[in-house]
Design a protein around this motif. Structure first.
Motif, short mmCIF file in Angstrom:
data_model
loop_
_atom_site.label_atom_id
_atom_site.label_comp_id
_atom_site.label_asym_id
_atom_site.label_seq_id
_atom_site.Cartn_x
_atom_site.Cartn_y
_atom_site.Cartn_z
N ILE A 144 1.38 -3.25 24.55
CA ILE A 144 0.72 -4.47 24.07
C ILE A 144 1.77 -5.58 23.92
O ILE A 144 1.60 -6.70 24.39
N CYS A 145 2.89 -5.21 23.28
CA CYS A 145 3.95 -6.20 23.07
C CYS A 145 4.56 -6.65 24.39
O CYS A 145 4.92 -7.82 24.56
N PHE A 146 4.65 -5.71 25.30
CA PHE A 146 5.18 -6.05 26.63
C PHE A 146 4.35 -7.16 27.26
O PHE A 146 4.85 -8.21 27.64
N VAL A 147 3.04 -6.93 27.31
CA VAL A 147 2.17 -7.92 27.93
C VAL A 147 2.22 -9.22 27.14
O VAL A 147 2.28 -10.31 27.70
N PHE A 148 2.24 -9.09 25.83
CA PHE A 148 2.22 -10.27 24.98
C PHE A 148 3.47 -11.12 25.19
O PHE A 148 3.40 -12.32 25.40
N PHE A 149 4.63 -10.45 25.15
CA PHE A 149 5.88 -11.21 25.26
C PHE A 149 6.05 -11.84 26.63
O PHE A 149 6.46 -12.99 26.74
N THR A 180 11.40 -18.94 26.90
CA THR A 180 11.12 -18.14 28.08
C THR A 180 12.17 -17.07 28.32
O THR A 180 11.88 -15.89 28.40
N VAL A 181 13.43 -17.54 28.39
CA VAL A 181 14.47 -16.60 28.76
C VAL A 181 14.60 -15.47 27.74
O VAL A 181 14.65 -14.29 28.08
N LEU A 182 14.60 -15.85 26.46
CA LEU A 182 14.78 -14.82 25.44
C LEU A 182 13.62 -13.85 25.43
O LEU A 182 13.79 -12.64 25.33
N VAL A 183 12.42 -14.40 25.56
CA VAL A 183 11.24 -13.59 25.39
C VAL A 183 11.06 -12.64 26.59
O VAL A 183 10.57 -11.54 26.45
N ILE A 184 11.51 -13.05 27.76
CA ILE A 184 11.42 -12.13 28.89
C ILE A 184 12.27 -10.92 28.59
O ILE A 184 11.87 -9.78 28.81
N GLY A 185 13.47 -11.18 28.06
CA GLY A 185 14.34 -10.05 27.73
C GLY A 185 13.65 -9.11 26.78
O GLY A 185 13.58 -7.90 27.01
N PHE A 186 13.10 -9.67 25.72
CA PHE A 186 12.46 -8.79 24.73
C PHE A 186 11.20 -8.13 25.30
O PHE A 186 10.85 -7.02 24.93
N GLY A 187 10.52 -8.84 26.17
CA GLY A 187 9.34 -8.23 26.79
C GLY A 187 9.75 -7.12 27.73
O GLY A 187 9.16 -6.04 27.72
N ALA A 188 10.79 -7.38 28.50
CA ALA A 188 11.15 -6.42 29.54
C ALA A 188 11.66 -5.11 28.96
O ALA A 188 11.53 -4.07 29.59
N ILE A 189 12.24 -5.14 27.74
CA ILE A 189 12.70 -3.86 27.20
C ILE A 189 11.55 -3.03 26.63
O ILE A 189 11.72 -1.84 26.42
N GLN A 190 10.40 -3.64 26.44
CA GLN A 190 9.30 -2.88 25.83
C GLN A 190 8.91 -1.64 26.66
O GLN A 190 8.79 -0.55 26.10
N PRO A 191 8.72 -1.79 27.95
CA PRO A 191 8.38 -0.59 28.71
C PRO A 191 9.50 0.45 28.68
O PRO A 191 9.22 1.64 28.77
N VAL A 204 8.67 -4.49 37.92
CA VAL A 204 10.12 -4.50 37.75
C VAL A 204 10.72 -5.58 38.64
O VAL A 204 11.53 -6.39 38.20
N THR A 205 10.26 -5.61 39.87
CA THR A 205 10.79 -6.59 40.81
C THR A 205 10.50 -8.00 40.33
O THR A 205 11.38 -8.86 40.24
N SER A 206 9.24 -8.25 40.00
CA SER A 206 8.89 -9.64 39.73
C SER A 206 9.43 -10.10 38.39
O SER A 206 9.84 -11.24 38.25
N ILE A 207 9.50 -9.21 37.42
CA ILE A 207 10.09 -9.61 36.14
C ILE A 207 11.59 -9.85 36.32
O ILE A 207 12.15 -10.80 35.78
N GLY A 208 12.20 -8.99 37.10
CA GLY A 208 13.64 -9.17 37.36
C GLY A 208 13.90 -10.54 37.98
O GLY A 208 14.77 -11.29 37.54
N LEU A 209 13.12 -10.84 38.98
CA LEU A 209 13.27 -12.12 39.68
C LEU A 209 13.01 -13.28 38.73
O LEU A 209 13.73 -14.28 38.71
N TYR A 210 11.98 -13.10 37.95
CA TYR A 210 11.58 -14.15 37.00
C TYR A 210 12.69 -14.39 35.99
O TYR A 210 13.04 -15.52 35.67
N PHE A 211 13.27 -13.29 35.51
CA PHE A 211 14.32 -13.41 34.51
C PHE A 211 15.51 -14.16 35.10
O PHE A 211 16.04 -15.08 34.48
N ILE A 212 15.88 -13.78 36.31
CA ILE A 212 17.03 -14.44 36.94
C ILE A 212 16.74 -15.92 37.17
O ILE A 212 17.52 -16.80 36.78
N SER A 213 15.57 -16.19 37.75
CA SER A 213 15.31 -17.59 38.07
C SER A 213 15.16 -18.42 36.81
O SER A 213 15.59 -19.57 36.76
N CYS A 214 14.60 -17.86 35.78
CA CYS A 214 14.44 -18.61 34.53
C CYS A 214 15.78 -18.87 33.89
O CYS A 214 16.01 -19.93 33.30
N THR A 215 16.66 -17.87 33.98
CA THR A 215 17.97 -18.06 33.40
C THR A 215 18.69 -19.20 34.12
O THR A 215 19.28 -20.08 33.49
#
Lengths: 227, 179, 786, 448
Positions: free
Chosen positions: D72-77, D110-121, D148-159
């Motif tokens: 739930i937190c993953f999707v939310f974040f 965005t950047v911080l929250v992706i990190g916290f979202g991505a560790i949830q799974p 994994v791919t798209s979040i990774g890409l998203y994290f990099i591009s957002c950073t």
């Protein structure tokens, strides 16, 4: 290539649960503690499910022994991110415990709910470890496990057949649940081999497959009760 | 982060970067070694394989009695050794020690040298008994050793198994070895 | 490049990470290796033996790897179980390797029941017991010794009886599964033996509350008949289950007839009414073998009403329908089905006999078999033989023993027929100090947990100065013992295992050690022989056997000599043997006994699948030589007692709730997975004691949806089951198959903490005066939210 | 604050003084709040330690509710993460001038929250030690791998998208010398704000803001697909992709609004976060509340109209069954409150948007809950018993730690970068007024 499958005659199943216990014994499925069981964390690869209809005195109850359906089109294997669950050439859906990361996506994808998760490591006392089956691994905490059609028995049977220089016979490879069933309600064999009982039984007019409409093509067939 | 831009700026000390990378690299190697290395396997006596196989002409099955029918080949027990070593054999100090140990009732528990991961299901019966593979295919020149090796002579990992299975046209099914 | 502070920190961090990672590998996810799977070298074998867990005594085949028992499967050679097995049998490996198993003999060191024990050697324990028993004989009071024995049919029972007899005591007290049919047969046929049911060859099985698929004498026997593996096309018998509870048997039988509690016998007589009215009975059989069908004149010259008149007058279908709640058309249809599907056999279950007037109800049920001529015929009720094993050495009694035996068993009030409720009567007698018992031996009996009245047992145990238990576990009663000398578990010991009498053919199963015996335990058979040697005198002289194994082998000579039967074999062999024997042939397969014994051990037993249907003594051994529908013995016994009860009239055992406070009828039933009712040891079974409802570990009770609704209770609530005699806690399960106003309560379960949750303790103390069996369906309870 | 720094700061422009002050000046309440958050975070880390040590058994998860709080937190974040980038990118692309003061804070979220979202799974994994199997044994058919791919890409591009527009500000800090000279020298990466560099920067930002939009859309689509690709009742739905994207933007806007109100108050940024910002964002929130209703209605109506028994079990469990409270609270939070508040101009104030924003955040969290849990506990096969899910304290602690950890890092970030982009404000003042006037003039018909 064989295509292993199972036919379960609902008219013959008396719900005695010998298959359940035989499965647990064969496959080192540990019982969980009372608290864990209360939380719904008990595992039973083969589970006898009761289907009750009607009220006293017109009640009917049927028992559906429910192993993994070993679908020909299994929804679980597609979703696994690490190829820890897969279908082999003979149609057995396997689970590679050493690779599983424990994301439980397959468990959610399976409409039959046959995937079990090891919430904790198995609780075997020192004494109980004596009866563990050396042919089957003891799953560690954090991985999914499921019915394998007692795949290790196929390995053994094939090994024996090869050692004796003969073909594999129908009776050589029978999963533990089939072996033990006192009313012979479970029949197992190669669905594509005309000399095997399941080959003809799978075309019986009484045949029913669970949630067939989902397109999973399960290889476990049920024979509908006659009445 | 921004490494190239920083270099262009020319204000990042090279030592700083290379130093930390070096430390990370060393730490990585140390971790890998620590995690994957196996402890050496001590044996109760300095068993001389070559003497028993080449010189005395015993075959492997003599001591590893289950090699054609068991999952594991089996290791000799004190009884097997007693067959010959009840009286001291030869003049070496080790041979005398064996006789003494046996006389004292030491069980002479040999330890498995080639160990597979617990999730690998291997049987000697299938490979040696049925497929009639040679021992050295997997165990290397163990029969030629004069003292117990502390570590396996051949690293048996999944690639090792898979290469042979591919060559021999054997099953590549995961379930065949993992269950 | 000198290390900077940063580099130092990095190194420290890496080191810490390494340690943590290593730690994680060792601690966090236990490595599979520690579980010792895939050990070396893995040499397998399979050995046949016999399951000793319940009276069914099915054939088992153990899979052993390096001497460990890994799996228990069915032995396909066994004629009763045919390779099938029930969950309890399969779970036997968990019994064998149970962590709570006693490591060695114990001697009490604190006060009784305090749980303070001292571990002793087997020798010390034996010495202690021998000393106590010896002093009894020395004091000339050998009758002060008593044995409470659970189900132990076969040589163990014979051995115990002989031991006690020679010791000088008649106090062999049985604490076994009973179903009251023994008394029915004794009364009607004059044959003091439980009946066999030829389910395999019957075409209709009419079960009156017998839990055929659950906890009957041998569920496997019923399973095999149900699956009918011998017939290619033809289906097995039609199972009709007449039951107050929608049990698992009822659900899987071809037909379920729900009756009101305690009215089974009324329905039976209603069926008999239709059979007689429509002339569907086997008139020939009745004319030749049955007495009391027509009106008759008794020995005193009094004219008496016969069965026909009683039934025709009192059990018209309309009346029966009103009492039982079964529609008239259904009763007629049932009777017609019985007539149309011959041979049909009526099986009498515990619910029938375990009631006030239970014996009379049992007679009524069995009368259907008599009317249909289903006695001593294929597919009917048979009286089987025991396996012809050799006898024990003939006993020699010395003076002390003779005097002790002469004083007879204790317990004054014995039932007129059968021996029901023996254990509790014994306990009451001891507790009431009528009979001083100085030493009590407990063999597979755990009355504190299983008895309907544990408090009496507590009192009785208080009064007995020396109590020995042979339980391999420190069970509820063993806790009150002075010495616990644990028996070997099944799979470790030699024992003969004759199939229960419900099976029509003698099968002498042999249980043999599959694994090395536990060094802390000792075969109780060997204990008995050892004690006999220590006690000396006539006791020793009558049991001159080296070991129990030797004794068994000695008795097997009887099987070898009898020139009948065969060691267990496959289906073809069985059929071949049977047909040859039918024609009067016997195939000598073994010239010497040793070879016979070896084969017997290897195959797991001996059987004789031939039944002589022509033997008239298997029909009746009464004084009249006929099956007595109006049994003379019963009538005179009733007359003697001045009882008002009359056969075929007072068969309804239903009593109404006498108060509004307790308004729900309690229907206890035995759970198939825990049929001994005393121990819930194996975790696999304890986890899933019943299949339905789906309750794990906890005891439960079932009520109908409307009952639950009326009480305002919902599924899975924790409730107290309250009766005037006590209460216990259980989960409430709403089950649409339960009759309204009843509470179905499984027994043999325990609370997760090990406390027995036994509905039998709530039973009111009414019982059948004729058989001594307790009543089950006359207790009323109420449910309270816990 | 040391004297030297104060003097340096005093020499700077007004904007710079206000916006850089938080970097060098820290109030006591900041320490108190940060300490509390750090404590909660540490507590959550301890809870996770227990979970790793003993296994996932420490959670309240079970069969059949295999997924719970973590997912739930993953999707939310990941949803919240759409706050930033997507909004700032869209606003940049559409040249909305009012964006200037809010882009930085949004991108930081965005950047911080992706990190916290991505560790949830990963927290949710039974075997986190094997997480790299996802790379070594990748199975491309799995939606989790798409994720994994798209979040990774998203994290990099957002950073990158956060970092690149930050360069001029970092250069300003470096040049001012008020803080950690070596760090800012490194971070500013030699940016000197020459016209050539400025032009190149603007071009890069322009390209990035276009690239980021499809990636952001794909991320949440794929998360929706994680559920939609299974055959579970109420998950197997084609609307999930767009529905999740819409929901993500919705919760993102709410998150920005809340952050803006807090920052405005904490750092005295009333000059930068003006009423007009709250008004505009409030309108956006209003629009999305309507969209949310439309999507939700469409989803539930489709399920209801089909009337498939498996679906109906989950459906009624949500509407009237055991999940009625979270369901109707969600409707309240996601629709009724924001609609009724934001439809009135008088409520599109900092206070009004704060209330609406919080309501939407809670509502959206509950929406994730209502997607994950009711379906989990209601298996498709009707003879399977209905499950239960009660999160354990371990899960709740880890969730609390995630929220507090995010807030803590966000707070810390305000100590290192100006939360409002100095150069963009400056640029706005210097160029945009003219540029906008010109641009507007272009739209208009020539005056006769």
């Amino acid at each position: 290539m064989a295509r292993w499958g199972m036919v379960i005659d609902l008219d013959r199943c008396t719900g005695c649960a010998a298959c359940e216990v035989a499965c647990k014994s064969e496959n080192n499925v540990a019982a969980v503690s009372v608290e864990q069981a209360d939380m719904g964390r008990a595992s039973s690869w083969m589970k006898v499910m009761a289907h009750v209809e009607g009220e006293f005195p017109d009640t009917t109850m049927h028992f559906y022994p429910r192993p993994c359906m070993h679908c020909d089109n299994p929804p679980c294997i597609r979703v696994c991110p690490v190829q820890a669950t897969y279908i082999d050439d003979e149609g057995i859906v396997g689970q590679i415990y050493a690779r599983c990361i424990g994301c439980r996506y397959c468990a959610n994808a399976c409409p039959y709910m046959v995937k079990y998760f090891n919430w904790y490591g198995p609780e075997w006392s020192e004494a109980e470890r004596q009866h563990l089956n050396p042919d089957v691994s003891v799953r560690p905490a954090g991985v999914i496990e499921k019915c394998t059609f007692c795949h290790h028995r196929l390995q053994k049977a094939r090994e024996d057949a090869r050692a004796e220089g003969r073909e594999l016979r129908e009776e050589d490879y029978q999963p533990a649940c089939v072996d033990v069933c006192p009313t012979n309600a479970i029949i197992f064999g190669d669905l594509d081999n005309p000399s095997h009982a399941v080959h003809t039984l799978k075309d019986d007019p009484r045949v029913l497959r669970l949630m067939e409409d989902l397109g999973t093509q399960p290889k476990v067939y049920y024979l509908r009760p006659r009445d | 982060m921004g490494g190239t831009a920083a270099d262009r700026g020319g204000f990042v000390r090279v030592r700083w970067v290379s130093g930390s990378f070096g430390v990370i690299l060393v730490a990585g190697i140390v971790i890998t070694v620590l995690v994957t290395a196996r402890p050496s396997v001590p044996q109760p006596v300095a068993f001389n394989h070559r003497k028993h196989t080449e010189e005395l002409g015993l075959n492997c099955e003599f001591c590893h009695v289950h090699v054609t029918k068991g999952a594991h080949a089996g290791l000799p027990d004190a009884q097997t050794c007693t067959m010959c070593h009840q009286a001291a054999q030869g003049t070496s100090a080790e041979a005398t020690r064996v006789t003494t140990l046996l006389a004292e009732g030491d069980p002479l528990t040999f330890k498995k040298l080639f160990r597979l991961e617990p999730h690998v299901f291997y049987t000697h019966r299938r490979h040696v008994g049925i497929a009639e593979l040679e021992c050295e295919n997997c165990h290397g020149a163990i029969a030629q050793t004069v003292r117990p090796p502390a570590r396996p002579l051949v690293t048996i990992d999944m690639d090792f198994c898979m290469d042979c299975h591919r060559e021999q046209g054997q099953t590549l099914d995961c379930n065949a070895c993992h269950r | 490049m000198s290390p900077s502070r940063r580099e130092f920190l990095w190194t420290m961090g890496a080191a810490a990470a390494t340690v943590a990672l290593k730690g994680a590998q060792d601690v966090f996810w236990e490595s599979d290796e520690s579980l010792d799977v895939g050990w070396a070298p893995g040499i397998e074998e399979r050995r046949n033996s016999t399951c000793l867990i319940c009276p069914s005594r099915c054939g088992i085949r153990g899979r052993l790897v390096d001497g460990r028992l890994i799996r228990i499967n069915g032995n396909p050679l066994h004629p009763l179980s045919r390779g099938g097995l029930c969950p309890r049998g399969v779970a036997g490996v968990q019994l064998l390797y149970h962590p709570e198993r006693l490591a060695g003999p114990l001697v009490r060191s604190g006060p009784r029941g305090s749980g303070q024990w001292e571990t002793v050697t087997r020798e010390q324990a034996l010495e202690r017991i021998a000393e106590q028993l010896g002093s009894l004989r020395a004091a000339g009071r050998p009758e002060g010794l008593a044995l409470l024995a659970g189900y132990s049919a076969g040589t163990m029972q014979d051995l115990w009886r002989q031991f006690l007899h020679n010791f000088g005591s008649s106090n062999y007290v049985a604490d076994e599964y009973e179903d009251g049919t023994e008394a029915v047969m004794a009364v009607m046929h004059g044959i003091d033996r439980r009946p066999s049911y030829d389910l395999d060859r019957a075409r209709l099985v009419l079960s009156f509350g017998a839990p055929l698929f659950e906890s009957w004498w041998s569920p496997l026997q019923a399973f095999v008949a149900f699956a009918n593996p011998d017939a290619e096309e033809e289906s097995g018998p039609r199972f009709v289950q007449i039951d107050t509870r929608f049990s698992r048997t009822a659900s899987r039988a071809h037909e379920w007839v729900g009756v009101r509690p305690g009215t089974h016998a009324v329905l039976a007589l209603g069926i008999a009414y239709v059979l007689i009215r429509d002339e569907l009975i086997d008139a020939d059989f009745v004319a030749r073998h049955v007495a009391g069908f027509e009106d008759f004149v008794d020995a005193q010259g009094q004219p008496r009403e016969g069965y026909r008149s009683l039934v025709m007058r009192n059990y018209r279908t309309e009346e029966v329908s009103a009492i039982t709640g079964v529609p008239v058309a259904r009763i007629t249809a049932l009777a017609r089905a019985v007539a149309a599907n011959r041979p049909a056999v009526a099986v009498c279950g515990t619910d029938v006999a375990f009631a006030p007037n239970g014996l009379l109800a049992g007679l009524a049920v069995h009368s259907i078999n008599v009317l249909m001529g289903s006695v001593n015929r294929p597919g009917g009720v048979l009286f089987a033989d025991d396996a012809p094993v050799g006898p024990l050495t003939s006993p020699v009694l010395d003076e002390t023993a003779r005097a002790g035996v002469g004083r007879g068993p204790i317990g004054t009030q014995r039932p007129v027929f059968g021996s029901g409720g023996e254990a509790l009567r014994f306990a009451a007698a001891v507790a009431g100090a009528e009979a001083p018992i100085e030493a009590l031996l407990l063999y597979y009996a755990n009355p504190i947990a299983s008895s309907t009245d544990p408090s009496v047992w507590h009192e009785a145990l208080e009064k007995i100065p020396f109590v020995v238990s042979f339980s391999p576990f420190l069970d509820d009663t063993a806790r009150y013992a002075d010495v616990v000398l644990p028996d070997l578990l099944p799979y470790e010991r030699w024992q003969d295992a004759p199939t229960p009498t419900s099976y029509p053919y003698p099968v002498w199963g042999l249980a043999r050690p599959l694994v090395e015996p536990h060094e802390g335990a000792m075969h109780t058979g060997d204990v008995v022989l050892d004690l006999a040697r220590r006690l000396g005198g006539s006791v020793a002289a009558s049991l001159p056997y080296e070991s129990f194994e030797g004794l068994l082998k000695e008795r097997t000579r009887g099987l070898f000599a009898v020139r009948r039967g065969m060691t267990l074999g496959g289906q073809f062999e069985r059929e071949h043997h049977r047909q040859m024997e039918e024609r009067g042939w016997w195939l000598p397969e073994h010239t010497d006994f040793e070879a016979f014994w070896d084969e017997l051990v290897e195959r797991g037993g001996w059987t004789d699948l031939f039944y002589d249907h022509t033997d008239p003594y298997r029909i009746a051994q009464t004084d009249s030589g006929r099956i007595e529908l109006m049994p003379a013995k019963l009538l005179s016994a009733l007359a003697e007692e001045g009882s008002e009860l009359r056969p075929y009239l007072d068969v309804a055992t239903q009593t109404a709730a006498d108060s509004t406070e307790f308004s729900l009828r309690l229907i206890p039933y035995r759970v198939s997975t825990l049929a001994s009712g005393t121990l819930s040891l194996e975790r696999w079974l304890a986890e899933q004691p019943g299949i339905f409802p789906d309750v794990l570990w906890h005891p439960w009770v079932e009520v109908a949806p409307e009952t639950a609704h009326a009480l305002g209770l919902s599924d899975d609530t924790l409730v107290w089951v309250v009766a005037p005699r006590g209460r216990y806690r259980a989960r409430l399960k709403v089950f649409p198959g339960t009759a309204p106003e009843t509470v179905c309560a499984p027994y043999g379960l325990r609370q997760p903490d090990g406390e027995p949750a036994n509905p039998l303790r709530l039973l009111d103390s009414t019982n059948d005066p004729l058989t001594g069996l307790p009543s089950w369906s006359s207790t009323f309870v109420r449910l309270e939210q816990a | 604050m040391r004297q030297a720094v104060r003097e340096k700061l005093a020499r700077m422009s007004n904007d710079e003084q206000i916006l850089l002050r938080p970097l060098v000046e820290t109030s006591r309440s900041f320490y108190i709040v940060a300490g509390l958050l750090a404590a909660v975070t540490l507590w959550g880390m301890f809870a996770y330690y227990l979970q790793v040590t003993y296994g996932l058994g420490r959670t309240g998860l079970n069969r059949p509710s295999y997924w719970g709080i973590y997912i739930i937190c993953f999707v939310f974040f990941i949803g919240i993460s759409h706050a930033g980038t997507l909004i700032s990118a869209i606003l940049r692309v559409s040249k909305a001038e009012w964006r200037r003061s809010i882009t930085r804070s949004a991108e930081l979220i965005t950047v911080l929250v992706i990190g916290f979202g991505a560790i949830q799974p990963i927290i949710d994994l039974g075997r986190p030690d094997r997480v790299l199997n996802v790379i070594f044994n990748a199975q491309l058919r799995s939606p989790l791998l798409w994720d994994v791919t798209s979040i990774g890409l998203y994290f990099i591009s957002c950073t990158i998208y956060l970092y690149v527009p930050m360069l001029p500000d970092l250069a300003i800090i470096r040049d001012s010398g008020i803080k950690a000279p070596r760090l800012y020298r490194f971070l500013a990466a030699g940016y000197r704000d020459t016209p050539a560099q400025r032009a190149r920067l603007e071009r890069v930002i322009g390209v990035l803001s276009i690239i980021v939009i499809p990636i952001a859309v794909s991320v949440h689509t794929v998360i929706g697909w994680i559920f939609a690709m299974t055959l579970r009742p109420m998950w197997h739905s084609t609307i999930f992709g767009p529905y999740f994207v819409m929901g993500a933007i919705y919760s993102g806007i709410a998150a920005i609004l809340v952050a803006m109100v807090v920052l405005r108050r904490a750092f005295g940024l009333q000059q930068y976060f003006k009423d007009i910002h709250f008004d505009y964002l409030g309108r956006l929130l209003l629009l999305f509340s309507l969209l949310w209703f439309y999507f939700t209605f469409a989803e539930y109506l489709t399920a209801f109209y089909g009337g498939e028994p498996g679906e109906m079990r989950a459906f009624w469990a949500k509407l009237t069954g055991p999940f009625a409270i979270p369901f109707w609270t969600m409707v309240l939070g996601c629709f009724i409150i924001p609609l009724s508040l934001m439809s009135r101009r008088s409520m599109r104030t900092p206070r009004g948007t704060l209330i609406a924003g919080i309501a939407v955040m809670i509502g959206m969290w509950l929406e994730r809950f209502n997607i994950v849990v009711p379906t989990s506990v209601n298996p498709r096969w009707e003879i399977e018993s209905i499950g239960q899910y009660l999160p354990s304290w371990v899960e709740l602690s880890i969730m609390a730690a995630t929220f507090s950890g995010f807030t803590l890092l966000y707070m810390l970030a305000t100590k290192f970068v100006p939360i409002v982009s100095i150069w963009e404000i400056k640029e706005g003042r210097e160029h945009s007024v003219r540029e906008v006037a010109d641009r507007v003039a272009e739209y208009l018909p020539e005056s006769a």
